[in-house]
Design an enzyme around this catalytic site. Sequence first.
Site, PDB file in Angstrom:
ATOM      1  N   SER A  96      57.090  -1.258  10.552  1.00 28.07           N
ATOM      2  CA  SER A  96      56.551  -2.263  11.469  1.00 28.07           C
ATOM      3  C   SER A  96      57.357  -3.545  11.303  1.00 28.07           C
ATOM      4  O   SER A  96      57.752  -3.893  10.183  1.00 28.07           O
ATOM      5  CB  SER A  96      55.083  -2.542  11.116  1.00 28.07           C
ATOM      6  OG  SER A  96      54.660  -3.758  11.700  1.00 28.07           O
ATOM      7  N   SER A  97      57.558  -4.245  12.404  1.00 28.96           N
ATOM      8  CA  SER A  97      58.273  -5.527  12.312  1.00 28.96           C
ATOM      9  C   SER A  97      57.506  -6.472  11.392  1.00 28.96           C
ATOM     10  O   SER A  97      58.086  -7.325  10.731  1.00 28.96           O
ATOM     11  CB  SER A  97      58.424  -6.153  13.701  1.00 28.96           C
ATOM     12  OG  SER A  97      58.992  -5.211  14.585  1.00 28.96           O
ATOM     13  N   ARG A  98      56.177  -6.327  11.336  1.00 32.09           N
ATOM     14  CA  ARG A  98      55.356  -7.221  10.513  1.00 32.09           C
ATOM     15  C   ARG A  98      55.442  -6.884   9.019  1.00 32.09           C
ATOM     16  O   ARG A  98      54.970  -7.665   8.193  1.00 32.09           O
ATOM     17  CB  ARG A  98      53.903  -7.204  10.984  1.00 32.09           C
ATOM     18  CG  ARG A  98      53.715  -7.889  12.332  1.00 32.09           C
ATOM     19  CD  ARG A  98      52.265  -8.022  12.729  1.00 32.09           C
ATOM     20  NE  ARG A  98      52.078  -8.881  13.895  1.00 32.09           N
ATOM     21  CZ  ARG A  98      51.854  -8.442  15.151  1.00 32.09           C
ATOM     22  NH1 ARG A  98      51.790  -7.151  15.387  1.00 32.09           N
ATOM     23  NH2 ARG A  98      51.694  -9.297  16.139  1.00 32.09           N
ATOM     24  N   GLU A 151      53.462   6.458  18.587  1.00 30.39           N
ATOM     25  CA  GLU A 151      52.103   6.816  18.157  1.00 30.39           C
ATOM     26  C   GLU A 151      51.583   5.824  17.117  1.00 30.39           C
ATOM     27  O   GLU A 151      50.401   5.807  16.814  1.00 30.39           O
ATOM     28  CB  GLU A 151      52.089   8.247  17.610  1.00 30.39           C
ATOM     29  CG  GLU A 151      52.320   9.281  18.699  1.00 30.39           C
ATOM     30  CD  GLU A 151      52.213  10.715  18.199  1.00 30.39           C
ATOM     31  OE1 GLU A 151      52.080  10.915  16.962  1.00 30.39           O
ATOM     32  OE2 GLU A 151      52.280  11.628  19.045  1.00 30.39           O
ATOM     33  N   ASP A 180      51.130   2.819  17.543  1.00 27.89           N
ATOM     34  CA  ASP A 180      50.108   2.074  18.283  1.00 27.89           C
ATOM     35  C   ASP A 180      49.325   3.090  19.116  1.00 27.89           C
ATOM     36  O   ASP A 180      49.460   3.161  20.342  1.00 27.89           O
ATOM     37  CB  ASP A 180      50.788   1.015  19.158  1.00 27.89           C
ATOM     38  CG  ASP A 180      51.535  -0.002  18.317  1.00 27.89           C
ATOM     39  OD1 ASP A 180      50.921  -0.973  17.886  1.00 27.89           O
ATOM     40  OD2 ASP A 180      52.738   0.218  18.049  1.00 27.89           O
ATOM     41  N   GLY A 184      61.773   2.914  13.451  1.00 30.11           N
ATOM     42  CA  GLY A 184      60.696   3.401  14.332  1.00 30.11           C
ATOM     43  C   GLY A 184      61.077   3.200  15.786  1.00 30.11           C
ATOM     44  O   GLY A 184      60.966   4.119  16.611  1.00 30.11           O
ATOM     45  N   HIS A 185      61.553   1.983  16.112  1.00 27.07           N
ATOM     46  CA  HIS A 185      62.004   1.728  17.487  1.00 27.07           C
ATOM     47  C   HIS A 185      63.181   2.644  17.835  1.00 27.07           C
ATOM     48  O   HIS A 185      63.271   3.174  18.941  1.00 27.07           O
ATOM     49  CB  HIS A 185      62.481   0.285  17.645  1.00 27.07           C
ATOM     50  CG  HIS A 185      61.424  -0.748  17.374  1.00 27.07           C
ATOM     51  ND1 HIS A 185      61.459  -1.597  16.294  1.00 27.07           N
ATOM     52  CD2 HIS A 185      60.301  -1.068  18.056  1.00 27.07           C
ATOM     53  CE1 HIS A 185      60.424  -2.399  16.329  1.00 27.07           C
ATOM     54  NE2 HIS A 185      59.694  -2.111  17.373  1.00 27.07           N
TER      55      HIS A 185
HETATM   56  P1  AMP Z   1      56.731  -3.309  19.074  1.00 25.68           P
HETATM   57  O1  AMP Z   1      58.107  -3.867  19.163  1.00 25.68           O
HETATM   58  O2  AMP Z   1      56.112  -3.440  17.737  1.00 25.68           O
HETATM   59  O3  AMP Z   1      55.848  -3.745  20.208  1.00 25.68           O
HETATM   60  O4  AMP Z   1      56.898  -1.747  19.265  1.00 25.68           O
HETATM   61  C1  AMP Z   1      57.601  -1.211  20.354  1.00 25.68           C
HETATM   62  C2  AMP Z   1      57.351   0.266  20.400  1.00 25.68           C
HETATM   63  O5  AMP Z   1      57.802   0.854  19.182  1.00 25.68           O
HETATM   64  C3  AMP Z   1      55.862   0.619  20.547  1.00 25.68           C
HETATM   65  O6  AMP Z   1      55.730   1.713  21.436  1.00 25.68           O
HETATM   66  C4  AMP Z   1      55.488   1.001  19.132  1.00 25.68           C
HETATM   67  O7  AMP Z   1      54.404   1.908  19.078  1.00 25.68           O
HETATM   68  C5  AMP Z   1      56.776   1.660  18.647  1.00 25.68           C
HETATM   69  N1  AMP Z   1      56.826   1.669  17.191  1.00 25.68           N
HETATM   70  C6  AMP Z   1      56.724   0.598  16.363  1.00 25.68           C
HETATM   71  N2  AMP Z   1      56.768   0.996  15.070  1.00 25.68           N
HETATM   72  C7  AMP Z   1      56.882   2.346  15.089  1.00 25.68           C
HETATM   73  C8  AMP Z   1      56.964   3.359  14.078  1.00 25.68           C
HETATM   74  N3  AMP Z   1      56.924   3.062  12.780  1.00 25.68           N
HETATM   75  N4  AMP Z   1      57.082   4.641  14.459  1.00 25.68           N
HETATM   76  C9  AMP Z   1      57.095   4.963  15.790  1.00 25.68           C
HETATM   77  N5  AMP Z   1      57.029   4.069  16.790  1.00 25.68           N
HETATM   78  C10 AMP Z   1      56.924   2.775  16.454  1.00 25.68           C
END
Ligand code: AMP
Length: 280
Positions: free
Chosen positions: A186-188, A149, A151, A36-37
Amino acid sequence: MQHLTTVKDLRTFVRESRAKGKTVSFVPTMGALHDGHLALVRAGMDCADICIPYIFVNPAQFAPHEDFDSYPRTVEADLDKLGVAGVQAVYLPKGKEDVYPEGFATTVSVSGVSEPLEGAFRPHFFAGVATVVTKMLLRSLPDIALFGEKDWQQLQVIKRLTADLDIPVEIRGVPIVRDENGLALSSRNAYLDEEQYRTALSLNRTLFAMADKVRSGQDQSEIESWGAAQLTDAGFEKVDYCTIRNASTLQKTNDNSDDTLRILAAAWVGKARLIDNVAA
Ligand code: AMP
């Protein structure tokens, strides 16, 4: 790949890139990078000459009882992935003292769009996000910054704050990346065991089924109750919300013909709080 660790390094790198006529995009992350990232990074590389991701686990967006300490941190693997993706530079702020030095006293707070849903269940969250994103955008001043998207509400909050504060950066959303079973990456998700993973799959399935029901004209409150019951039946221990909203304001609307509806949910399985959303 250059490692930029100070504001000065970051600004010099952006300035020199601009001087060579190059455009710059910026991808904020908290690390533990997954596909995703990397989709954000690829989109950033497609829309600008140079894409700078950053990795910073932002303490200000976690409440004391939340998972800041146990949040997955995999910096070496993250840097490998960014290198393989062909990124030219990554920004690695040195730590919370760099971002929030002694005496730091400013909070960016966005009213309206940040108040319902995530804002109601995690009252500290959007102020933490809005403050760090404002700082990071002002540190880097890229042409474009990309957010997932996944989030959805966060993306709307960031669009609001950059418009309100005249921050000259274009904000772009990137569609959710899902695994082969539809679970939003998701990282979680790393917290899930096998049984919890099966429960987690009901989240995206329920949201897509709700979208079909909206399109077939069913009553929104009934669809929301149905959705929450589906999640509970599938094994989610707590559903924070499962709701149909206007996609930009995140306010309730009972108009199924509104072509900017978004269906959003947050629910707990084990120690993972999962969020997801789909267009209706
Ligand atoms: P985080 O590291 O979880 O704060 O996420 C960093 C960025 O990656 C944020 O803009 C999230 O919305 C995006 N992100 C996280 N998971 C996904 C995913 N599965 N698909 C698209 N974007 C993601």
